[in-house]
Design an enzyme around this catalytic site. Structure first.
Site, PDB file in Angstrom:
ATOM      1  N   LYS A  19       0.804  -1.232   0.000  1.00  0.00           N
ATOM      2  CA  LYS A  19       0.000   0.000   0.000  1.00  0.00           C
ATOM      3  C   LYS A  19       0.836   1.282   0.000  1.00  0.00           C
ATOM      4  CE  LYS A  19      -4.249  -1.586   2.182  1.00  0.00           C
ATOM      5  NZ  LYS A  19      -5.164  -1.423   3.296  1.00  0.00           N
ATOM      6  N   ARG A  32       3.766  -0.860  18.161  1.00  0.00           N
ATOM      7  CA  ARG A  32       4.932  -1.638  18.605  1.00  0.00           C
ATOM      8  C   ARG A  32       6.235  -0.915  18.248  1.00  0.00           C
ATOM      9  NH1 ARG A  32       5.724  -7.289  15.618  1.00  0.00           N
ATOM     10  NH2 ARG A  32       5.740  -5.825  13.895  1.00  0.00           N
ATOM     11  N   ASP A  83      -9.982   3.264   2.316  1.00  0.00           N
ATOM     12  CA  ASP A  83     -10.083   2.637   3.644  1.00  0.00           C
ATOM     13  C   ASP A  83     -10.722   3.575   4.670  1.00  0.00           C
ATOM     14  OD1 ASP A  83      -9.048   0.110   3.071  1.00  0.00           O
ATOM     15  OD2 ASP A  83      -6.981   0.683   3.516  1.00  0.00           O
TER      16      ASP A  83
HETATM   17  P1  NAP Z   1       0.527  -2.857   7.874  1.00  0.00           P
HETATM   18  O1  NAP Z   1       0.664  -1.579   7.136  1.00  0.00           O
HETATM   19  O2  NAP Z   1       1.456  -3.980   7.563  1.00  0.00           O
HETATM   20  O3  NAP Z   1       0.606  -2.511   9.443  1.00  0.00           O
HETATM   21  C1  NAP Z   1       0.600  -3.555  10.393  1.00  0.00           C
HETATM   22  C2  NAP Z   1       0.464  -2.971  11.785  1.00  0.00           C
HETATM   23  O4  NAP Z   1       0.360  -4.063  12.723  1.00  0.00           O
HETATM   24  C3  NAP Z   1       1.662  -2.143  12.233  1.00  0.00           C
HETATM   25  O5  NAP Z   1       1.213  -1.132  13.098  1.00  0.00           O
HETATM   26  C4  NAP Z   1       2.503  -3.184  12.965  1.00  0.00           C
HETATM   27  O6  NAP Z   1       3.365  -2.631  13.925  1.00  0.00           O
HETATM   28  C5  NAP Z   1       1.424  -3.965  13.667  1.00  0.00           C
HETATM   29  N1  NAP Z   1       1.852  -5.315  14.037  1.00  0.00           N
HETATM   30  C6  NAP Z   1       2.096  -6.340  13.195  1.00  0.00           C
HETATM   31  N2  NAP Z   1       2.444  -7.444  13.904  1.00  0.00           N
HETATM   32  C7  NAP Z   1       2.413  -7.099  15.221  1.00  0.00           C
HETATM   33  C8  NAP Z   1       2.691  -7.785  16.431  1.00  0.00           C
HETATM   34  N3  NAP Z   1       3.040  -9.073  16.435  1.00  0.00           N
HETATM   35  N4  NAP Z   1       2.564  -7.102  17.581  1.00  0.00           N
HETATM   36  C9  NAP Z   1       2.185  -5.816  17.586  1.00  0.00           C
HETATM   37  N5  NAP Z   1       1.915  -5.098  16.461  1.00  0.00           N
HETATM   38  C10 NAP Z   1       2.038  -5.735  15.298  1.00  0.00           C
HETATM   39  O7  NAP Z   1      -0.934  -3.468   7.683  1.00  0.00           O
HETATM   40  P2  NAP Z   1      -2.316  -2.673   7.485  1.00  0.00           P
HETATM   41  O8  NAP Z   1      -2.635  -2.576   6.040  1.00  0.00           O
HETATM   42  O9  NAP Z   1      -2.281  -1.443   8.293  1.00  0.00           O
HETATM   43  O10 NAP Z   1      -3.356  -3.727   8.108  1.00  0.00           O
HETATM   44  C11 NAP Z   1      -3.484  -3.861   9.508  1.00  0.00           C
HETATM   45  C12 NAP Z   1      -4.697  -4.763   9.833  1.00  0.00           C
HETATM   46  O11 NAP Z   1      -5.889  -4.130   9.387  1.00  0.00           O
HETATM   47  C13 NAP Z   1      -4.646  -6.119   9.146  1.00  0.00           C
HETATM   48  O12 NAP Z   1      -5.202  -7.085  10.021  1.00  0.00           O
HETATM   49  C14 NAP Z   1      -5.529  -5.927   7.934  1.00  0.00           C
HETATM   50  O13 NAP Z   1      -6.076  -7.137   7.494  1.00  0.00           O
HETATM   51  C15 NAP Z   1      -6.586  -5.000   8.520  1.00  0.00           C
HETATM   52  N6  NAP Z   1      -7.262  -4.188   7.502  1.00  0.00           N
HETATM   53  C16 NAP Z   1      -8.600  -4.332   7.404  1.00  0.00           C
HETATM   54  C17 NAP Z   1      -9.299  -3.558   6.492  1.00  0.00           C
HETATM   55  C18 NAP Z   1     -10.754  -3.760   6.375  1.00  0.00           C
HETATM   56  O14 NAP Z   1     -11.350  -3.317   5.388  1.00  0.00           O
HETATM   57  N7  NAP Z   1     -11.382  -4.387   7.352  1.00  0.00           N
HETATM   58  C19 NAP Z   1      -8.637  -2.637   5.659  1.00  0.00           C
HETATM   59  C20 NAP Z   1      -7.260  -2.512   5.810  1.00  0.00           C
HETATM   60  C21 NAP Z   1      -6.579  -3.310   6.728  1.00  0.00           C
HETATM   61  P3  NAP Z   1       4.884  -2.250  13.537  1.00  0.00           P
HETATM   62  O15 NAP Z   1       4.816  -0.874  12.952  1.00  0.00           O
HETATM   63  O16 NAP Z   1       5.575  -2.296  14.841  1.00  0.00           O
HETATM   64  O17 NAP Z   1       5.371  -3.281  12.564  1.00  0.00           O
END
Ligand code: NAP
Length: 282
Positions: free
Chosen positions: A71, A157, A107
């Protein structure tokens, strides 16, 4: 769905994408309106993202969704960015107009519309706690600030990413009060100080409640708790919030509404929400 010589393509770029619910949801919507467009999964590893984006252009895709982990990186490969993508620094939707690729982010609007389905929130009265600082957290934080949320607390984190999100918010929304708290800090205290709680980490279903969510006993019936992970099952955070009588929002509503907004960008038609909602049912 009838595929012929005039069928246009849209798809979802990600790694992995095999689990994605978007192809089923979008194809159901496209078919119900009789549009000659087909939505396909496009698994792309990070180092092949430039070729994949060039391929969208070469093969005259109408557009694409973009998901983890592309993204943020994809923004630099496009011809222009809509304000929704500029503000969030992340793209979840590409629109191809005659070879010009524009990045959008649906989003944030997806989150706001999904939230409106479960709760009537006066954002000016709803300080928010966001867990996470990735693409989804950025979109939610910007959407909340755009809707007048006065105080936003970010816990992530990796503190550098939380601080980057704070910098972005403060520059775009000088009136908003933005605080970063350490991942190790007392979560219960942060929960008690906020009304809206959004888990935008990818901890998702794997999270161990005791370790990850120590302090959730501070949730009350006046909290609105959102877990963005795409799942039809209840996450451990939502289970704990339900026990406290809080209002709950799972990730499916946001998936539906961000997808509906993308659909409209590609087709200039209102998305058939009922059809899409049905396609997401387990
Ligand atoms: P991303 O850009 O990869 O960000 C991931 C986030 O999760 C970061 O803040 C990361 O922290 C944190 N994280 C990952 N593993 C972790 C762990 N073991 N302990 C603590 N923090 C952790 O992903 P994203 O696109 O933002 O997506 C995040 C979530 O939202 C996912 O589950 C995704 O499926 C969901 N989502 C849902 C929708 C929807 O329409 N429902 C839309 C978008 C995303 P760090 O910065 O420390 O790595």
């Amino acid at each position: 769905m009838k595929i012929d010589g005039k069928t246009r393509l849209v798809g979802i770029l990600g790694d992995p994408v095999a689990h994605s619910l978007s192809p089923g949801m979008q194809n159901a919507a496209l078919a119900s309106l009789g549009l000659n467009i087909c939505y396909v999964p496009l698994p792309v590893e990070p180092e092949q993202l430039p070729e994949a984006v060039a391929g969208l252009r070469a093969m005259q895709f109408r557009g694409a969704n973009v998901t983890i982990p592309h993204k943020i990186a994809v923004a630099n490969l496009l011809d222009s960015l809509d304000v929704s993508a500029v503000r969030t620094g992340a793209v979840n939707t590409i629109v191809n107009n005659d070879g010009t690729l524009t990045g959008h982010n649906t989003d944030g609007i997806g989150f706001i519309r999904a939230l409106a389905e479960v709760a009537k929130v006066d954002f000016s009265e709803a300080p928010a706690l966001i867990l996470g600082a990735g693409g989804a957290a950025r979109a939610v934080a910007v959407a909340l600030a755009e809707n007048g949320c006065p105080r936003i607390t970010i816990i992530n984190r990796t503190p550098e990413r939380a601080n980057q999100l704070k910098t972005l918010l403060v520059s775009e929304f000088p009136a908003a009060e933005v605080t970063v708290r350490a991942w190790e800090a007392d979560l219960g205290e942060s929960l008690a100080q906020n009304r809206l709680v959004v888990n935008a980490t990818s901890l998702g279903m794997k999270s161990n409640l005791k370790q990850a969510w120590a302090g959730v006993d501070k949730l009350t019936a006046s909290h609105v708790v959102c877990d963005l992970v795409y799942s039809t099952k209840q996450t451990s955070l939502l289970t704990a919030a339900k026990e406290k009588g809080a209002t709950l929002m799972g990730g499916t509503g946001m998936l539906l509404h961000q997808g509906a907004a993308s659909f409209k960008l590609w087709t200039a038609r209102e998305a058939p929400l009922d059809v899409m909602r049905k396609a997401l049912e387990p």
